[in-house]
Write an enzyme that holds these catalytic residues in place. Structure first.
Site, short mmCIF file in Angstrom:
data_model
loop_
_atom_site.label_atom_id
_atom_site.label_comp_id
_atom_site.label_asym_id
_atom_site.label_seq_id
_atom_site.Cartn_x
_atom_site.Cartn_y
_atom_site.Cartn_z
N ASP A 1 -11.92 10.43 55.02
CA ASP A 1 -10.16 10.21 54.83
C ASP A 1 -10.52 8.97 52.86
O ASP A 1 -9.73 7.86 53.08
CB ASP A 1 -9.54 9.96 55.41
CG ASP A 1 -7.70 10.18 54.33
OD1 ASP A 1 -7.98 11.06 53.20
OD2 ASP A 1 -7.02 10.21 54.97
N SER B 1 4.62 4.56 54.09
CA SER B 1 5.28 5.76 55.17
C SER B 1 4.07 6.96 54.80
O SER B 1 4.44 7.98 54.10
CB SER B 1 6.98 5.43 54.65
OG SER B 1 7.07 6.49 55.75
N ILE C 1 2.80 10.69 59.75
CA ILE C 1 2.44 9.90 61.02
C ILE C 1 3.28 9.28 61.67
O ILE C 1 3.34 8.99 62.70
CB ILE C 1 1.20 10.45 61.24
CG1 ILE C 1 1.23 12.37 61.24
CG2 ILE C 1 0.47 10.41 63.57
CD1 ILE C 1 1.40 13.36 62.10
N ALA C 2 2.68 7.94 60.64
CA ALA C 2 3.29 6.64 61.04
C ALA C 2 3.91 5.65 59.69
O ALA C 2 3.61 6.30 58.90
CB ALA C 2 2.03 6.13 61.64
N GLN C 3 4.41 4.28 59.86
CA GLN C 3 3.84 3.62 58.70
C GLN C 3 3.86 1.68 59.55
O GLN C 3 4.10 2.19 60.61
CB GLN C 3 6.22 3.71 58.64
CG GLN C 3 6.83 3.19 59.23
CD GLN C 3 8.29 3.56 58.95
OE1 GLN C 3 8.61 4.05 58.07
NE2 GLN C 3 8.59 2.49 59.29
N VAL C 4 4.21 1.40 58.65
CA VAL C 4 2.86 0.31 58.10
C VAL C 4 4.12 -1.09 57.94
O VAL C 4 4.60 -0.75 57.17
CB VAL C 4 2.19 0.45 57.38
CG1 VAL C 4 0.88 -1.32 57.73
CG2 VAL C 4 0.42 0.98 57.95
#
Length: 525
Positions: free
Chosen positions: A286, A127, A130-133
């Site tokens: 990144d 988490s 911007i987003a979570q998986v």
């Protein structure tokens, strides 16, 4: 009203962490300096300024944490102690409600979750702001049963981001007008760069495209695995990719226990980086340990696995050429060549005195090169060079800043795996081979193959274009058209020379082949 409350909170956090003294001390106005003295009277701050700034950004929330992370890469603008502290910022926030994540997936893909997946893990595995998986198993089509990772955009992000960015733009404008270092630090440019970065991350289709590009670039490589993108399950809010299995690259003992040669792994990481930069001109920007796994499966043992493709960098052919020449000149300690390249490339202003820039670069780099090659950090050399460039108004390109940050990550990972990693020994053969291919005969022939048809296509139109320009010049009695014609004529002469060289080369090649056949025939008879 919401924006006003947000501004009040920001001011409170600034005062609480003593950042008002840090921020206002650089302003030109005597009144503001007097205000600083009054506000800070009796207050003592024991923490270093960089730590105070980091804590304030963490308190202001994930958008400001992101801003601090982006700012930490601008070592050409920040003092080293502040940049080092900002680099510690972690983009970790509590996950949002899995039911909301499932609803976003259903709305975005237009089907119920049960029609899309056999299984959807409601507990997120990662988490961020911007987003979570979530992990899942695909249902239907040729990919039925495939294990995937589903990245879901955090809801309600756009209004929050736009509100905070509006405040940042206002503050940046004030800083540029009132702060002594405002113009040099380019706060509005930094905020604009952050604006683009954030809005790019809000479009998960862009990240999917980045992943697809990187996978295509390394399709035949034995060094790097990139997850497959499942386009039928991708939208701007949902990104579905192949689930990858591996060990985190930072867990060196676990990798050795699985039979991975960590010394080779360190060298492979350097080769992957330079391949992305110089062969492809497109690189994963990144590459911190959380985004890199290593496969321990028997069929792909020791291959890197890339994750998270939200930040990528791109280099033009021009940038690649000058960067490679700079690296080679650095390690030959040819500082005059480095300074000359900076001026020729346009990174330094035309009026820069090459001798002065050479002296500054020598003072910056020589302390590093007195060490053994295995201890030299290319990333730190670039960072020091960016800091030195401030004095000469060198415009640091954003893509080069991204590259420097990525190079530092690659070096850090490599030396965790192999403390004796000699980055230059690994990189030099690659750079020399690339330069030979680009600048040697092979590079010339390849460029002629690409450019010659375009030149041939343009040549028949040249008389008509020249006539049009002359007519316009006669009507307007201007000088700009003459300059354009001169440029076109110069281009024509250059094109003719290149075509002549190409024809001469092809003709010589043909004569050589004919001569070989004639000699072979004479030898037989």
């Amino acid at each position: 009203m919401t924006r006003l409350f947000r501004l009040c909170k920001i001011i409170f956090v600034i005062l609480y962490h003593g950042l008002d003294q840090l921020a206002l001390s650089g302003f030109k106005s005597r009144r503001i300096r007097a205000l600083v003295w009054v506000l800070t009277l009796g207050r003592r701050q024991t923490r270093p300024r960089g730590e105070r700034l980091r804590l304030a950004l963490e308190q202001l929330g994930p958008i400001f944490v992101k801003f601090g992370q982006v700012l930490s890469t601008r070592r050409d603008l920040l003092p080293p102690d502040v940049a080092d502290e900002l680099a510690k910022l972690q983009d970790r926030v509590p996950p949002f409600d899995p039911k909301i994540a499932a609803a976003i997936v259903e709305r975005s893909l237009g089907k119920p979750l049960s029609a899309l997946f056999h299984r959807f893990d409601h507990h997120p595995v990662a988490s961020a702001s911007i987003a979570q998986v979530h992990f899942a198993t695909l249902r239907g089509g040729p990919d039925d049963g495939r294990e995937v990772a589903v990245k879901v955009l955090r809801p309600g992000m756009l209004p929050v981001i736009d509100s905070d960015l509006a405040l940042m733009r206002d503050v940046a404008t004030w800083m540029e007008k009132l702060w002594a270092d405002g113009k040099r630090l380019k706060p509005r440019e930094v905020v604009a760069e952050f604006d683009k970065y954030l809005h790019d991350e809000l479009d998960l289709m862009r990240e999917a495209a980045n992943a697809s590009q990187l996978r295509r670039n390394f399709a035949k490589s034995e060094l790097l695995l990139v997850p497959e993108v499942f386009w039928d399950w991708c939208t701007s809010e949902v990104f579905v990719m192949e689930r990858m299995h591996g060990v985190r690259v930072s867990h060196a003992d676990e990798l050795r226990a699985a039979g991975v040669d960590t010394h080779k792994l360190a060298r492979d990481g350097v080769e992957i980086f330079f391949t992305q930069v110089f062969r492809d001109g497109f690189f994963h920007a990144d590459m911190h340990p959380g985004n890199i796994l290593v496969s321990v499966a028997p069929e792909s043992l020791g291959r890197y696995i890339a994750l998270d493709f939200g930040i990528v960098g791109a280099l033009s052919e021009f940038d690649k050429n000058y960067l490679a020449q700079n690296f080679l000149a650095f390690f030959q300690r040819d500082y005059h060549r480095v300074a000359l390249l900076h001026v020729e490339s346009g990174w330094a202003p035309e009026e820069t005195r090459v001798e002065e820039l050479e002296g500054a670069i020598r003072a910056c780099c020589e302390p590093y090169f007195d060490r053994p090659l295995g201890e030299i950090s290319l990333g730190l050399v670039l960072m020091r060079l960016f800091q030195t460039s401030r004095r000469f108004n060198v415009e640091v390109q954003p893509q080069l800043v991204l590259l420097q940050k990525t190079l530092l990550n690659v070096e850090g990972l490599g030396r965790q795996l192999d403390p004796d990693l000699d980055l230059w020994k690994t990189a030099k053969p690659f750079l020399e081979r690339w330069m030979h291919e680009q600048i040697g005969w092979r590079g010339l022939v390849d460029r002629l193959k690409i450019e010659a048809p375009q030149w041939a296509n343009m040549l028949p139109d040249f008389p008509r274009l020249a006539h049009q320009i002359l007519e316009r010049h006669a009507r307007d009695n201007g000088s700009a058209q003459t300059a354009t014609l001169s440029a076109l004529l110069a281009e024509q002469r250059r094109t003719n020379r290149l075509l002549s060289a190409a024809l001469l080369f092809i003709g010589g090649f043909a004569v050589g082949i004919i001569a070989t056949h004639v000699l072979a025939w004479l030898a037989r008879h």
